[in-house]
Scaffold this active site. Structure first.
Site, PDB file in Angstrom:
ATOM      1  N   ASP A 499      30.774  19.264  43.269  1.00 36.22           N
ATOM      2  CA  ASP A 499      30.202  19.730  42.014  1.00 36.22           C
ATOM      3  C   ASP A 499      29.088  20.693  42.420  1.00 36.22           C
ATOM      4  OD1 ASP A 499      29.580  19.867  39.305  1.00 36.22           O
ATOM      5  OD2 ASP A 499      28.101  18.279  39.466  1.00 36.22           O
ATOM      6  N   LYS A 500      28.664  21.590  41.530  1.00 39.25           N
ATOM      7  CA  LYS A 500      27.638  22.568  41.929  1.00 39.25           C
ATOM      8  C   LYS A 500      26.228  22.112  41.558  1.00 39.25           C
ATOM      9  CE  LYS A 500      26.664  26.248  39.619  1.00 39.25           C
ATOM     10  NZ  LYS A 500      25.205  26.138  39.476  1.00 39.25           N
ATOM     11  N   THR A 501      25.969  22.060  40.251  1.00 41.56           N
ATOM     12  CA  THR A 501      24.607  21.807  39.794  1.00 41.56           C
ATOM     13  C   THR A 501      24.160  20.410  40.183  1.00 41.56           C
ATOM     14  OG1 THR A 501      25.190  23.189  37.917  1.00 41.56           O
ATOM     15  CG2 THR A 501      23.096  22.015  37.783  1.00 41.56           C
ATOM     16  N   PHE A 629      27.263  33.768  23.454  1.00 39.38           N
ATOM     17  CA  PHE A 629      27.870  34.101  24.752  1.00 39.38           C
ATOM     18  C   PHE A 629      29.335  33.681  24.751  1.00 39.38           C
ATOM     19  CE2 PHE A 629      29.279  32.979  29.009  1.00 39.38           C
ATOM     20  CZ  PHE A 629      29.033  34.176  29.671  1.00 39.38           C
ATOM     21  N   ASP A 751      29.859  24.700  35.366  1.00 39.81           N
ATOM     22  CA  ASP A 751      29.000  25.867  35.159  1.00 39.81           C
ATOM     23  C   ASP A 751      29.820  27.148  35.064  1.00 39.81           C
ATOM     24  OD1 ASP A 751      26.719  27.322  34.868  1.00 39.81           O
ATOM     25  OD2 ASP A 751      25.690  26.447  36.582  1.00 39.81           O
ATOM     26  N   ALA A 887      28.253  11.997  35.239  1.00 38.72           N
ATOM     27  CA  ALA A 887      29.249  11.054  34.720  1.00 38.72           C
ATOM     28  C   ALA A 887      30.564  11.759  34.424  1.00 38.72           C
ATOM     29  CB  ALA A 887      28.723  10.407  33.455  1.00 38.72           C
ATOM     30  N   ASN A 888      30.495  13.089  34.228  1.00 31.60           N
ATOM     31  CA  ASN A 888      31.729  13.832  33.969  1.00 31.60           C
ATOM     32  C   ASN A 888      32.620  13.886  35.205  1.00 31.60           C
ATOM     33  OD1 ASN A 888      29.828  15.589  35.260  1.00 31.60           O
ATOM     34  ND2 ASN A 888      31.196  17.262  34.828  1.00 31.60           N
ATOM     35  N   ASP A 889      32.080  13.509  36.347  1.00 35.27           N
ATOM     36  CA  ASP A 889      32.882  13.507  37.583  1.00 35.27           C
ATOM     37  C   ASP A 889      33.589  12.171  37.798  1.00 35.27           C
ATOM     38  OD1 ASP A 889      31.926  16.072  38.282  1.00 35.27           O
ATOM     39  OD2 ASP A 889      30.097  15.195  39.068  1.00 35.27           O
TER      40      ASP A 889
END
Length: 1249
Positions: A499-501, A629, A751, A887-889
C-alpha cells in the site's frame, strides 16, 4: 449422475460453486451405522474428514429442487466441498419485494407488533390470514442464505434493493416514502436481522475440531498401542507434547475470533430514525432495518449500520474503513430525473459501484450532514447484514480461500510413501511371526508397532518446532503472528504488494515550492506563496480557490493535497451557514480571503466613510461554482468572483500536461517539458495552475448551468506547484534489498495514479530509465466494445527514443547472453487505475495475466479489487506478500500468501502478521525468517523421515531373528536422541541478508529426494553390513544369559541370569541387537549433522550452541558406553557385552558411514545437483528472467550442462506460469503495446490517427 442437473450458484463470481441435490437414504444410513460399529468408530472419522463421501454414503442423488441436503463444490483450483442442509420457511409470499399490504384488509395492513425484530414468521402469517402460507426452501452457507427460485430453477442469493434492478428515478418515486411495519417484517423474513454476527465458538467445540485432526487421531492410536506394549514413558512424552500443541492452537484461534467479534460488534448496533409510509418518523434499532427502509441521517453524524443511497441532502463521510484514505468524502443525493436534472444518469439502473458518490457504505463514519430548506437528510437502505460492503469484508476474513502451499501437499505425499513402507513391514512381520508360531497378541502388537515406527507420531510437534522458534524471533523484533503456518510460506515470497500512504510514504503531501510563469517564461522557484507581494496575484488566488475543501466542526477538511496547497497561502476559508444555504437553493457560496497582515494598508482620506474604507481594504473571493476533480479528466476547476468585481474568473488546476493543453500556446513556456521532466524525475508530484477572465455576459445563474468544457478552455498558464510525498526513510533501502533478492515489488493504493507513479519512481520501485505504460480501460458504451487506450507516462520525446532502442534490442535478441535477459525485461511497467482494472478483469481476461506480469502501479483500487489483484498474481504462480496499514487492505492481507499489517487496528485481525514497527523494514526480516523456517522444516522432515527409516531397518532386521529393540533402547533413541536433536537443530537463526535465490517450495524436488534416498541407502547398507558381519565373527554364538563373549567372570553372568529370565520371551538381549543399537544411534546423529544446513538461508550450525552441545554430549556418551562398558547402563539399555575387537570394528563402520554421508550430501548434492536445480529454478524479478545468480564460474556451468546431458534432459519449459508467460512475451512483436494505440475487447489492435 444426471449431468443436466448439475447447477451453478454464484455464476461468474469469486465464490462460484457447483451444486448437487441429495435425499437421505435409510438403507445406506443403516449400512454406514454397521460399518461404524465394525470399525470402532473409525469410519465415522473418515466421513467427518471427507464430507462429500459422507453425503454419498448416506444419501441418494435427486434434483436440486427436491433436495434435502446439498453438496457444493467450488469451481476454483482448490475444488473444496461444502455440505448444507436445505430448510423450509413459511412466508406469505415468494418475493421479498411483493407489496402484500395493498392486497390485505386495512386492519391487517396497519396492524403491527410492538417489537418487529422479535416477530416470528407464524405471527406474520397470521396477519395475512387470507393467504395460503408458502413454503420457501433455502440453505445457509458461509453466512449467506440461498433461496430457491422457481423462475430460474436454482438457488440464488438475495442481496438487497439492487435485485429489483431499480433505476435512479424509481428510487426517488417508488422507494422514498418508507415501508409499513408489516412490509418491514415480511422483508426481514428473507433478508434476516441487519447484523454482522461473528459467533465466537466455545472452547469445547474448537477442542473437538482440533482433536479430530488426522495427526492427533494417529497419535491417540499410537499411545494406546504403546500402553498395550507397556511402553508408557514415550507415550506420556507424546501426550504431553500434544496437549501443549492443542492448547496453544486453541488459544490462538479463540483469540482471533474474539478480536474479530469485538471489531465488528463495536459499531454494529445503533439507534436509527426510520421514515414510515404514513410520513411518521420513529426510532428503531439498526438490526430492524431491511432493504427499502428510509432512514434519516442525523445532523451530528453516525456510523452507518447498512449500505444506503442518499435521496436528499449531502453528507461528509470518512470512508477509511473501506478505502484506507482518511480523507473525508462528500456524498450527494442520487440524481432524480423527475426534478429536471439534466443527463441520462437519472434513468440509469442504480448500481452501488457506479453510484458510489451517492452511496453511504456500512461501517463508514458520517461526520456531518447538510440539508436545505428544512429538508431531512434521507437515505434508502440498499443492503443489510453480510451483503453490505463491510459484511463482505468480514466474510472474506471468516472464510478465506485456502492458501495452497506445496510443502504441506508434499508432506502428505511423503507420509503416504512412509505408510506404504510401513505396509510392507506390517505384512512382513505378520508372515514372519506366523511362520515362527508367535502368539496372536504379540503378532498384532508388533505388526502395528512397525506402523508407528515408520510414521513417527512426534512429526507434527517436530515440524512445529522450527515455526515456533521463528515466531519467537519475530516477536523479538516486533512482528506478531496469528497464523504460524504462514511463516514457512514467507520463505517462498517472490512478489510483495505495498500500500502507499502510511506504508511506503508518510501520510499526506508537503509543499516543496512553487514556480510561477510571467510573460510566457518560468521565474525562479520560490519556497512558498505566503508573501505580501503575491497576495493579490492570480497564482495565489488559484491556490486559494481551486479546491474542494470544507469545514467540519470548524476544522478544514478534504483532500490532503488541497489542504496543503490552501494552508501554504495562509488564507482563511469561510462557509455559509445552514440558514444562508437554505436561501440559495443548493448554491453554497464559500468565501476565501487573505489574513489582514498580508494586505497592504490603503491610504484613507479624511472625508472617506469608515464603512467604505473597510470595504476597500477587504479582499475576498467568493467561489461561485466548483467542477470537482475527475480522475478521467485529471483536473478540477472553479468559477470565482472577487468582491466588488462584475466579471468572474475561472481557475484550473490539474496534471501539468492536461493543463498546458488547455492554455493558450503563447502563455506556456517553451522549456515547459524539460522543467516538468526534471521535477518528475526527482519524484515530485507536480500540479499546474491556469486562469481565465470570463465574459461579462456569464451571470451567476448562467454559471450554475454551464458545461465545464466552456470554462476550461483558452486559459492562461500560471505556473507549477511542486508537492513532495515524503517517503519513509527506510523505504528505498528495503525496496533495494528486495530487488537484489529478486523479489518483485508492486504498489497497490487507493491514492491518485500520478502520485503513485511519482512515489514508485522516487522509492526505486520503477528505475529512472524504465518506461511506464498507463492502461486506460473504458467499459462498453453506446454499443461500442470495451477498449484500452495505451499511453506512455513522462515525456513522449524521451519515450520515442526508448522505443527505437527497445526494438533494436528485440531484433538482436538471439545474440544476447541469456544472463543479460533481466535488463531487457525490466524496461516497461504497467500502471492502471481501479476502474481500468475492473474493466480489464471483466472484458479482457486474456490480457489480465500479461498485465499483472509487468504491472507495478495499481492506483485508486477498491478493497475487493486489491483482493482480486492478489488472486490474479497468484493465478500466474507468484507467491504474493501484501503489506498495508488500512482496514481496506483486510481482504488482500488475508488472501495473500503472507499479509503484513503495519497497524494494530482492524488490519491486524485479518492479517497473519502485524508489525509494531510502522515501516516496511519488517518485510525483509519476515522473508528471511520465513526462509530459515522453511529450510528448518525441510531439515526436520528429512531427519524425521530418516529416523523412521533407520529405526524401521533396525526393527526389520531384528524381526528376522525374532528379536526387537528393548523398551529403554526405544526410549533412549526417541527422547534422548531424537527429541533433543529435533528441538535444538531447529534453533539456527536466519541468515543476516536476503540472497537472490529462494529455497525449494516442496519436498518432492530432485535434490531433496536425492538427499533422503541416498542417506536411506547408506544407512541400510551400513546396518545390513553390521548385522551380517557380527554373525560371521569367530566368537559369535546365539546369545544366552550364560554367554561370555567378553571373557567376563561367570559370577556376573549368573547374577544377571535371574533378572533376565522374564525377558527371554522378547529375545531383546543378543549380539545383533547390541550392534544395531550402537550403529543406528550414531546414524541418527550423523544424519542430523548432515541435514542441519546453514548458509545461505540459515546461520551455520556451529553458531547454534544448544544443537552443538546436544550432539557433542550424545557422541561423548555413546563412545563412552561403547568403549567403557558400565554394567548399570548396559542393564538399563539391555545391551550385551561384546569383545573390544568388535567394538573397534563398529567404530570403523560408524566412521565409514559418516564419511560417505557427508561426502554424498555436501559434495554431490550441494555442489552439483543443487546448483543445477537453482540454475533452472529461475525466479526473475518479473517472473521473466533468471535470478541474479550468485557468481558462478564456467566450471559450475560446464558441470551442470554435463549433468543435464547425462540425465538426458531436454530444455524444459519453466514450471511457474509467470516464467512461461514471460518467455512467450519475449518473442511477441506486439507486446508491449505501442503508445497512443487502442485495444478493443475483441482483441484487435487499432492505431489511432
Amino acid at each position: 449422475m444426471e449431468k443436466d442437473d448439475l447447477k451453478i450458484v454464484n455464476k461468474g463470481l469469486e465464490d462460484e460453486m457447483e451444486i448437487l441435490g441429495y435425499k437421505p437414504c435409510r438403507w445406506k444410513m443403516a449400512l454406514v451405522g454397521v460399518g461404524v460399529l465394525a470399525t470402532g468408530g473409525f469410519l465415522l472419522l473418515l466421513l467427518y474428514w471427507m464430507p462429500e463421501w459422507c453425503v454419498k454414503c448416506t444419501c441418494t442423488r435427486t434434483t436440486v429442487r427436491e433436495a434435502e441436503m446439498v453438496l457444493l463444490r467450488s469451481t476454483d483450483e482448490f475444488k473444496r466441498w461444502f455440505l448444507a442442509k436445505v430448510r423450509v420457511m413459511l412466508a406469505p409470499g415468494r418475493n421479498p419485494f411483493d407489496s402484500l399490504d395493498s392486497q390485505t384488509t386495512p386492519t391487517v395492513a396497519n396492524g403491527h407488533t410492538p417489537n418487529p425484530s422479535d416477530s416470528p414468521p407464524e405471527d406474520l402469517i397470521r396477519k395475512y390470514a387470507e393467504y395460503q402460507p408458502m413454503q420457501i426452501r433455502y440453505f445457509t452457507l458461509h453466512s449467506t442464505k440461498y433461496y430457491w427460485n422457481d423462475a430460474i430453477q436454482n438457488f440464488e442469493v438475495l442481496t438487497g434493493l439492487e435485485d429489483l434492478g431499480v433505476t435512479c428515478s424509481s428510487v426517488h418515486s417508488d422507494h422514498s416514502a418508507g415501508l409499513t411495519r408489516n412490509l418491514q417484517d415480511y422483508r426481514r423474513l428473507f433478508f434476516g436481522v441487519n447484523e454482522i454476527a461473528v459467533k465466537v465458538p466455545s472452547v469445547f467445540k474448537l477442542l473437538i475440531k482440533e482433536v479430530l485432526n488426522p495427526f492427533y487421531i494417529f497419535q491417540l492410536f499410537s499411545v494406546i498401542l504403546w500402553s498395550a506394549d507397556e511402553y508408557y514413558y514415550y507415550a506420556v512424552a507424546i501426550v504431553f507434547m500434544s496437549v501443549i500443541s492443542i492448547a496453544t492452537s486453541l488459544y490462538t484461534i479463540k483469540k482471533q475470533y474474539v478480536m474479530l467479534h469485538d471489531m465488528v460488534a463495536a459499531h454494529s448496533i445503533v439507534r436509527v430514525s426510520v421514515c414510515r409510509a404514513n410520513n411518521e418518523i420513529e426510532e428503531a434499532m439498526s438490526t430492524d432495518l431491511v432493504p427499502g427502509d428510509v432512514m434519516v441521517i442525523p445532523t451530528n453524524g453516525t456510523i452507518m449500520p447498512c449500505d444506503a443511497v442518499l435521496i436528499s441532502g449531502t453528507c461528509i463521510v470518512n470512508e477509511s474503513m473501506l478505502t484506507g484514505e482518511s480523507v473525508p468524502v462528500t456524498k450527494t443525493n442520487l440524481p432524480n430525473l423527475g426534478h429536471g436534472v439534466k443527463g441520462a444518469e437519472g434513468d440509469a439502473v442504480y448500481s452501488m459501484e457506479e453510484h458510489k458518490r451517492h452511496t453511504l457504505f456500512c461501517g463508514t463514519n458520517v461526520i456531518q450532514t447538510r440539508f436545505y430548506s428544512g429538508e431531512l437528510v434521507k437515505a434508502v437502505v440498499v443492503r443489510t447484514g453480510f451483503s453490505t460492503a463491510k459484511g463482505q469484508l468480514v466474510r472474506s476474513i471468516l472464510y478465506p480461500k485456502p492458501t495452497d502451499f506445496k510443502l504441506y501437499r508434499d508432506a502428505y505425499l511423503f507420509l503416504l510413501c512412509l505408510v506404504a513402507v510401513a505396509g510392507i513391514g506390517f505384512v512382513y512381520s505378520i508372515v514372519l511371526s506366523v511362520m515362527n508360531k508367535v502368539p496372536a497378541k504379540t503378532i498384532i502388537i508388533e505388526s502395528l508397532d512397525i506402523i508407528t515406527i515408520t510414521v513417527p507420531p512426534a512429526l507434527p510437534a517436530a515440524m512445529t518446532a522450527g515455526i515456533v522458534y521463528a515466531q519467537r524471533r519475530l516477536k523479538r523484533i516486533g512482528i506478531f503472528c496469528i497464523s504460524p503456518q504462514r511463516i514457512n510460506i514467507c520463505g517462498q515470497l517472490n512478489l510483495v504488494c505495498f500500500d502507499k500512504t502510511g506504508t511506503l510514504t508518510e501520510d499526506g503531501l508537503d509543499l516543496w515550492g512553487i514556480q510561477r510563469v510571467e510573460s510566457g517564461r518560468f521565474r525562479l522557484s520560490e519556497e512558498n506563496a505566503y508573501k505580501e507581494s503575491l497576495v493579490k496575484s492570480q497564482f495565489v488566488a488559484c491556490m486559494a480557490t481551486c479546491h474542494s475543501l470544507t469545514k467540519i466542526e470548524g476544522q478544514l477538511s478534504g483532500d490532503p493535497l488541497d489542504l496543503k496547497m490552501f494552508e501554504a497561502t495562509g488564507w482563511i476559508l469561510e462557509e455559509a451557514t445552514e440558514e444562508e444555504t437554505s436561501l440559495h437553493n443548493r448554491i453554497m457560496p464559500t468565501v476565501v480571503r487573505p489574513p489582514k497582515q498580508l494586505l497592504p494598508e490603503p491610504a484613507a482620506s479624511p472625508e472617506q466613510d469608515m464603512e467604505l474604507y473597510e470595504l476597500s481594504a477587504s479582499y475576498e473571493i467568493g467561489i461561485v461554482r466548483q467542477f470537482p476533480f475527475s480522475s478521467a479528466l485529471q483536473r478540477m476547476s472553479v468559477v470565482a468572483r472577487l468582491l466588488g468585481e462584475k466579471r468572474m474568473d475561472a481557475y484550473l488546476k490539474g496534471a501539468p500536461e492536461v493543463v498546458a493543453s488547455l492554455c493558450k500556446k503563447e502563455t506556456v513556456p517553451e522549456n515547459f517539458s524539460e522543467v516538468l521532466e526534471d521535477y518528475t524525475k526527482q519524484g515530485f508530484r507536480v500540479i499546474a495552475l491556469a486562469h481565465r477572465r470570463l465574459e461579462s455576459k456569464l451571470t451567476w445563474h448562467k454559471v450554475q448551468n454551464v458545461n465545464r468544457d466552456h470554462i476550461e478552455t483558452n486559459m492562461e498558464f500560471l505556473g507549477l506547484i511542486i508537492m513532495q510525498n515524503k517517503l519513509k526513510a527506510e523505504t528505498p533501502g528495503v525496496l533495494e534489498d528486495l530487488r537484489r533478492a529478486n523479489i518483485r515489488t508492486v504498489m497497490v493504493t487507493g491514492d491518485n495514479m500520478l502520485t503513485a507513479i511519482s512515489v514508485a519512481r522516487d522509492c526505486g520501485m520503477i528505475p529512472p530509465q524504465d518506461r511506464v505504460i498507463i492502461a486506460d480501460a473504458l467499459p462498453p458504451k453506446d454499443g461500442q466494445a470495451a477498449k484500452i487506450n495505451w499511453r506512455y507516462a513522462d515525456n513522449p520525446i524521451k519515450q520515442a527514443n526508448k522505443n527505437d532502442r527497445l526494438e533494436e534490442v528485440e531484433i538482436s535478441f538471439e545474440e544476447v547472453d541469456p544472463r543479460e535477459e533481466p535488463k531487457l525485461q525490466e524496461q516497461y511497467h504497467f500502471a492502471m487505475s481501479g476502474k481500468s482494472f475492473a474493466v480489464i478483469m471483466e472484458h479482457f481476461q486474456d490480457l489480465v495475466q500479461k498485465l499483472v506480469l509487468h504491472g507495478t502501479v495499481f492506483a485508486r483500487m477498491a478493497p475487493d479489487q486489491k483482493t482480486q489483484l492478489v488472486e490474479a498474481l497468484q493465478s500466474v504462480d507468484y507467491f504474493v506478500g501484501m503489506c498495508g496499514d488500512g482496514a481496506n487492505d483486510c481482504g488482500a492481507l488475508k488472501r495473500a500468501h503472507s499479509g503484513i499489517s503495519l497497524s494494530e487496528l482492524e488490519a491486524s485481525v485479518a492479517s497473519p502478521f502485524t508489525s509494531r514497527t510502522p515501516n516496511i523494514s519488517c518485510v525483509p526480516s519476515l522473508i528471511r525468517e520465513g526462509r530459515a523456517a522453511l529450510i528448518t522444516s525441510f531439515c526436520v522432515f528429512k531427519f524425521m523421515a530418516l529416523y523412521s527409516i533407520i529405526q524401521y531397518i533396525s526393527v526389520t532386521l531384528l524381526y528376522s531373528i525374532l528379536s526387537n529393540l528393548g523398551d529403554f533402547q526405544f526410549l533412549f533413541i526417541d527422547i534422548a536422541i531424537i527429541l533433543l536433536i529435533v528441538f535444538t537443530m531447529s534453533l539456527n537463526p536466519a541468515w543476516k541478508e536476503l540472497v537472490p535465490c529462494r529455497p525449494p517450495s516442496g519436498l518432492i524436488s530432485g535434490p531433496l529426494l536425492f538427499s533422503v534416498l541416498t542417506q536411506i541407502l547408506i544407512c541400510l547398507g551400513f546396518q545390513t553390513l553390521s548385522f551380517l558381519w557380527v554373525r560371521n565373527q569367530s566368537w559369535y554364538e546365539t546369545w544366552t544369559p550364560t554367554s561370555d563373549a567378553c571373557g567376563m567372570s561367570s559370577n556376573t553372568t549368573s547374577s544377571a541370569h535371574d533378572n533376565e529370565t522374564e525377558l527371554d520371551d522378547h529375545n531383546i538381549k543378543n549380539y545383533e541387537n547390541t550392534t544395531l543399537f550402537y550403529v543406528s544411534s550414531f546414524q541418527y546423529l550423523i544424519v542430523a549433522i548432515v541435514f542441519s544446513k546453514g548458509k545461505p538461508f540459515r546461520q551455520p550450525s556451529y553458531k547454534n550452541w544448544p544443537f552443538l552441545l546436544s550432539a557433542f554430549s550424545l557422541y561423548v556418551f555413546l563412545f563412552f558406553i561403547m568403549l567403557h562398558p558400565v554394567s548399570a547402563i548396559d542393564e538399563f539399555l539391555e545391551i550385551v557385552c561384546v569383545p573390544y575387537e568388535w567394538r573397534f570394528r563398529m567404530i570403523i563402520i560408524i566412521i565409514g558411514n559418516a564419511a560417505v554421508s557427508v561426502l554424498m550430501e555436501t559434495l554431490i548434492l550441494d555442489i552439483v545437483l543443487w546448483k543445477l536445480v537453482f540454475s533452472r529454478d529461475k525466479q526473475g524479478t518479473y517472473g521473466a528472467t533468471s535470478a541474479a545468480q550468485t557468481p558462478q564460474t564456467g566450471i559450475d556451468l560446464w558441470g551442470s550442462k554435463c549433468l543435464s546431458w547425462l540425465c538426458c534432459r531436454r530444455r524444459k519449459t519453466p514450471k511457474a506460469r509467470y516464467m512461461h508467460l514471460a518467455q512467450e512475451l519475449r518473442v511477441d512483436p506486439d507486446w508491449p503495446p505501442k503508445p497512443k494505440t487502442t485495444t478493443e475487447a475483441k482483441g484487435t489492435l487499432m492505431f489511432n490517427t
